[in-house]
Write an enzyme that holds these catalytic residues in place. Sequence first.
Site, PDB file in Angstrom:
ATOM      1  N   SER A 143       0.735  -1.149   0.046  1.00 47.39           N
ATOM      2  CA  SER A 143       0.095   0.177   0.143  1.00 47.39           C
ATOM      3  C   SER A 143       0.871   1.364   0.264  1.00 47.39           C
ATOM      4  O   SER A 143       2.030   1.216   0.563  1.00 47.39           O
ATOM      5  CB  SER A 143      -0.817   0.012   1.227  1.00 47.39           C
ATOM      6  OG  SER A 143      -1.742   1.358   1.335  1.00 47.39           O
ATOM      7  N   TYR A 156      -2.240   0.224  10.250  1.00 51.79           N
ATOM      8  CA  TYR A 156      -2.235  -0.394   8.835  1.00 51.79           C
ATOM      9  C   TYR A 156      -0.980  -0.083   8.114  1.00 51.79           C
ATOM     10  O   TYR A 156      -0.554  -1.193   7.562  1.00 51.79           O
ATOM     11  CB  TYR A 156      -3.278   0.463   8.327  1.00 51.79           C
ATOM     12  CG  TYR A 156      -3.737   0.194   6.706  1.00 51.79           C
ATOM     13  CD1 TYR A 156      -4.068  -1.344   6.272  1.00 51.79           C
ATOM     14  CD2 TYR A 156      -3.297   1.103   5.750  1.00 51.79           C
ATOM     15  CE1 TYR A 156      -4.292  -1.589   5.139  1.00 51.79           C
ATOM     16  CE2 TYR A 156      -3.313   0.609   4.491  1.00 51.79           C
ATOM     17  CZ  TYR A 156      -3.822  -0.658   4.105  1.00 51.79           C
ATOM     18  OH  TYR A 156      -4.052  -0.854   2.749  1.00 51.79           O
TER      19      TYR A 156
END
Length: 246
Positions: A143, A156
């Site tokens: 990501s 995250y």
Amino acid sequence: MENRIEGKVVAITGASSGIGKATAELLAAKGAKVVLAARRAEKLELIADAIKKTGGEAVCTEADVTRRDEVQALVNLAVTTFGKIDVMINNAGIAQLHRMEDLDVEGWEQMIDVNLKGTLYGMAAALPEFKKQGYGHIINIISTAGIAIVPTMGVYAGTKNAIRTISEALRQESEGRWRVTGISPGNVKTEFVSHIKNEALRKTSQEKSDQIAIPADAIADAIAYAISQPDNVDIGDIVIRPAVQS
């Protein structure tokens, strides 16, 4: 141009929607034999059936990536059905967004279990086959959250950066026996945002996604590009995001 995807056996987690679904459809159209896994069996079956109706080859199995035995069953299905596994795509992931002081410990654990342990389970399932075969390709979906650190995304981003580090270590340890690629998507039009529990952050994230998100097909194209390289070419990292994303 030579089609280096045709005939390859590709296992994909999180394949029932979004990036996983788009990747399965694209690779199958290019002649890959796709082996699909996700928790939503009925959606997987519809995707596999659609691929087969257009002349592709696909099988699927219900799997929760937080369960090592179920991820192992995915790789076993690839080998028993098609005789090998060429590519393992660890795509399943989840985000829970909160400020650290909110102590969303349950969300932290969920992200560690899915994003980190789930990816490690995929690698653990595929690597013994790669060692026997003498080749293979691990593709980990990471990501851009791990590149530009922002509030509410600390844990995250941490899970994704852990995978970034692990992927590079695995690449070096392989000494050319298998390839390792990290794909870091930015804002992509998928169901991803809808799983965020924090209502205010979910709404804000959805509004931003509606404005700037790129299609999942764009990420699938990047994955196909990495797979289609000659065996001695390893695409280490690809960052792909909306042109307007900061």
